[in-house]
Design a protein around this motif. Structure first.
Motif, short mmCIF file in Angstrom:
data_model
loop_
_atom_site.label_atom_id
_atom_site.label_comp_id
_atom_site.label_asym_id
_atom_site.label_seq_id
_atom_site.Cartn_x
_atom_site.Cartn_y
_atom_site.Cartn_z
N LEU A 24 0.83 -1.20 0.00
CA LEU A 24 0.00 0.00 0.00
C LEU A 24 0.87 1.26 0.00
O LEU A 24 0.62 2.20 -0.77
CB LEU A 24 -0.93 -0.02 1.21
CG LEU A 24 -1.96 1.10 1.32
CD1 LEU A 24 -3.21 0.58 2.01
CD2 LEU A 24 -1.42 2.29 2.09
N ILE A 25 1.87 1.31 0.87
CA ILE A 25 2.75 2.48 0.96
C ILE A 25 3.49 2.69 -0.36
O ILE A 25 3.64 3.82 -0.85
CB ILE A 25 3.73 2.34 2.13
CG1 ILE A 25 2.97 2.43 3.47
CG2 ILE A 25 4.82 3.42 2.08
CD1 ILE A 25 3.83 2.09 4.68
N ASP A 26 3.96 1.59 -0.96
CA ASP A 26 4.67 1.68 -2.23
C ASP A 26 3.76 2.24 -3.32
O ASP A 26 4.16 3.15 -4.07
CB ASP A 26 5.19 0.31 -2.64
CG ASP A 26 5.96 0.34 -3.95
OD1 ASP A 26 6.91 1.14 -4.06
OD2 ASP A 26 5.61 -0.42 -4.87
N ASN A 27 2.54 1.76 -3.41
CA ASN A 27 1.62 2.24 -4.44
C ASN A 27 1.17 3.67 -4.19
O ASN A 27 0.85 4.40 -5.14
CB ASN A 27 0.41 1.31 -4.54
CG ASN A 27 0.73 0.02 -5.24
OD1 ASN A 27 1.58 -0.02 -6.13
ND2 ASN A 27 0.07 -1.06 -4.85
N ALA A 28 1.17 4.08 -2.94
CA ALA A 28 0.78 5.47 -2.63
C ALA A 28 1.77 6.48 -3.22
O ALA A 28 1.40 7.63 -3.48
CB ALA A 28 0.69 5.65 -1.11
N SER A 29 2.99 6.03 -3.46
CA SER A 29 4.03 6.94 -3.97
C SER A 29 4.04 7.03 -5.49
O SER A 29 4.84 7.76 -6.07
CB SER A 29 5.41 6.48 -3.49
OG SER A 29 5.76 5.24 -4.09
N LYS A 30 3.14 6.29 -6.14
CA LYS A 30 3.12 6.25 -7.60
C LYS A 30 1.91 6.99 -8.15
O LYS A 30 0.80 6.84 -7.63
CB LYS A 30 3.07 4.79 -8.08
CG LYS A 30 4.24 3.94 -7.63
CD LYS A 30 4.03 2.49 -8.05
CE LYS A 30 5.17 1.59 -7.59
NZ LYS A 30 4.93 0.18 -7.93
N PRO A 31 2.10 7.76 -9.22
CA PRO A 31 0.93 8.37 -9.86
C PRO A 31 0.10 7.31 -10.56
O PRO A 31 0.57 6.19 -10.81
CB PRO A 31 1.56 9.34 -10.87
CG PRO A 31 2.89 8.73 -11.19
CD PRO A 31 3.35 8.09 -9.91
N VAL A 32 -1.13 7.64 -10.86
CA VAL A 32 -1.96 6.75 -11.68
C VAL A 32 -2.35 7.52 -12.94
O VAL A 32 -2.16 8.74 -13.04
CB VAL A 32 -3.22 6.28 -10.93
CG1 VAL A 32 -2.85 5.41 -9.76
CG2 VAL A 32 -4.08 7.45 -10.49
N TYR A 33 -2.90 6.80 -13.89
CA TYR A 33 -3.24 7.40 -15.18
C TYR A 33 -4.70 7.13 -15.48
O TYR A 33 -5.15 5.98 -15.48
CB TYR A 33 -2.33 6.85 -16.28
CG TYR A 33 -0.89 7.26 -16.05
CD1 TYR A 33 -0.37 8.38 -16.68
CD2 TYR A 33 -0.10 6.56 -15.14
CE1 TYR A 33 0.94 8.78 -16.42
CE2 TYR A 33 1.21 6.96 -14.88
CZ TYR A 33 1.72 8.07 -15.53
OH TYR A 33 3.00 8.49 -15.26
N LYS A 34 -5.43 8.20 -15.70
CA LYS A 34 -6.86 8.09 -16.03
C LYS A 34 -6.99 7.99 -17.54
O LYS A 34 -6.65 8.92 -18.28
CB LYS A 34 -7.63 9.30 -15.52
CG LYS A 34 -9.12 9.26 -15.85
CD LYS A 34 -9.83 10.51 -15.33
CE LYS A 34 -11.31 10.46 -15.66
NZ LYS A 34 -12.03 11.66 -15.15
N ILE A 35 -7.46 6.84 -18.01
CA ILE A 35 -7.67 6.64 -19.43
C ILE A 35 -9.17 6.70 -19.70
O ILE A 35 -9.96 6.05 -19.02
CB ILE A 35 -7.05 5.32 -19.92
CG1 ILE A 35 -7.13 5.22 -21.44
CG2 ILE A 35 -7.65 4.10 -19.24
CD1 ILE A 35 -6.20 4.18 -22.03
N SER A 36 -9.54 7.54 -20.65
CA SER A 36 -10.95 7.80 -20.91
C SER A 36 -11.29 7.42 -22.35
O SER A 36 -10.58 7.78 -23.29
CB SER A 36 -11.27 9.29 -20.70
OG SER A 36 -10.95 9.68 -19.38
N ALA A 37 -12.37 6.68 -22.49
CA ALA A 37 -12.83 6.25 -23.82
C ALA A 37 -13.81 7.29 -24.36
O ALA A 37 -15.02 7.04 -24.48
CB ALA A 37 -13.47 4.87 -23.74
N ILE A 38 -13.29 8.46 -24.69
CA ILE A 38 -14.11 9.57 -25.17
C ILE A 38 -14.77 9.18 -26.49
O ILE A 38 -14.13 8.68 -27.41
CB ILE A 38 -13.26 10.83 -25.36
CG1 ILE A 38 -12.52 11.20 -24.06
CG2 ILE A 38 -14.13 11.99 -25.84
CD1 ILE A 38 -13.42 11.52 -22.90
N GLY A 39 -16.08 9.43 -26.59
CA GLY A 39 -16.78 9.18 -27.83
C GLY A 39 -16.91 7.72 -28.20
O GLY A 39 -17.07 7.37 -29.39
N SER A 40 -16.85 6.83 -27.23
CA SER A 40 -16.96 5.40 -27.53
C SER A 40 -18.36 5.07 -28.05
O SER A 40 -19.36 5.60 -27.56
CB SER A 40 -16.67 4.58 -26.27
OG SER A 40 -17.60 4.91 -25.24
#
Length: 287
Positions: free
Chosen positions: A210-226
């Motif tokens: 949990l602590i390790d993952n807290a230090s990492k950014p995440v990426y929001k991928i959006s299916a625009i216009g699907s």
């Protein structure tokens, strides 16, 4: 169910114990732990409902734990606080059925937000089992929450990889051999600390992941216009629907971005990626 192997006796029976938090270390206030520990604030809220914009907090509990950076062992408790909060409106019966909190229990009670702010300020990260829910309320009530790093013990620990087919706090605790008085704030906090630092794990304790993952950014991928006809495929791939802006999205790690773009290109867009990818910095996760 996926009980830990050491819980199953020779007779095949499984014996659970009730965890009430009394075995956690007593708080040592104002103690300066060295740089070998991570200060984790475990937080839980009870509210008048599930509407993150309109409903109100009626109970809060926080407990700051010092976690050894190398082993994940619980070194000690640095601070704690719990309080009811009078919402100044009747608590609906549905909420009371969930958490057992009545209008009489919260009458004229108030959270000392200055004290809570001081506790949050000393923490390196804030952890809740459904961080998106708890953070939405805390960001409304307390400005310091908006700038802190939040982590989620539901999402930031790969419980499935550890052999568990549910990420709910109650079943996870049962599968680790204990139960607790759920849906009361401090009881939930104590149980969560016990779960992620459980002594069954000699190495690779859940709190370390949990602590390790807290230090990492995440990426929001959006299916625009699907296309509409791809909604079932997106839902099956665990995308969420943004009803206000009308698009499907999900959060992924950096090493998943290219594969996800390829999947969208093939399954959703018929050849070329037309969605968006947005990096979410660690202080904006779970907002």
């Amino acid at each position: 169910m996926a009980f830990l192997d050491n819980l199953i006796g020779a007779d095949g029976e499984i014996r659970l114990y009730k965890f009430d938090g009394k075995s956690l270390p007593a708080p040592i206030f104002n103690y300066d732990y060295d740089k070998n520990s991570t200060k984790v604030c475990f937080l839980d809220l009870e509210t008048t409902g599930l509407d993150k914009k309109e409903d109100k907090i009626i109970e809060l509990a926080v407990k700051v734990a010092a976690i050894d950076k190398q082993s994940g062992e619980l070194i000690g408790i640095l601070d704690e606080y719990q309080s009811f909060e009078d919402p100044k409106e009747p608590i609906n019966e549905k909420a009371t059925r969930v958490n057992g909190i009545t209008n009489e229990m919260v009458q004229d009670q108030s959270i000392d937000w200055e004290a809570v702010s001081a506790i949050l300020n000393q923490a390196d990260i804030i952890v809740a089992h459904n961080a998106a829910f708890d953070r939405a309320f805390m960001d409304r009530y307390l400005p310091i929450s908006q700038d802190k790093v939040w982590a989620c013990s539901f999402n930031d620990i790969d419980w499935e990889n550890r052999g568990f087919n549910s990420r709910g706090q109650e079943p996870l605790c049962i599968w680790h051999g204990f139960y607790f008085d759920s849906h009361r704030a401090m009881s939930d906090v104590d149980a969560l600390i016990h779960l992620v630092t459980h002594d069954t794990y000699v190495t690779d304790k859940p709190i370390m992941e949990l602590i390790d993952n807290a230090s990492k950014p995440v990426y929001k991928i959006s299916a625009i216009g699907s296309p509409y006809e791809t909604k079932d495929a997106l839902k099956a791939r665990e995308y969420s629907w943004n009803g206000e802006d009308r698009y499907w999205w999900k959060n992924i790690n950096l090493d998943e971005v290219e594969n996800e773009k390829e999947w969208l290109s093939e399954i959703v867009y018929g050849g070329s990626f037309q969605g968006t990818v947005l990096e979410i910095v660690i202080t904006d996760k779970y907002k």
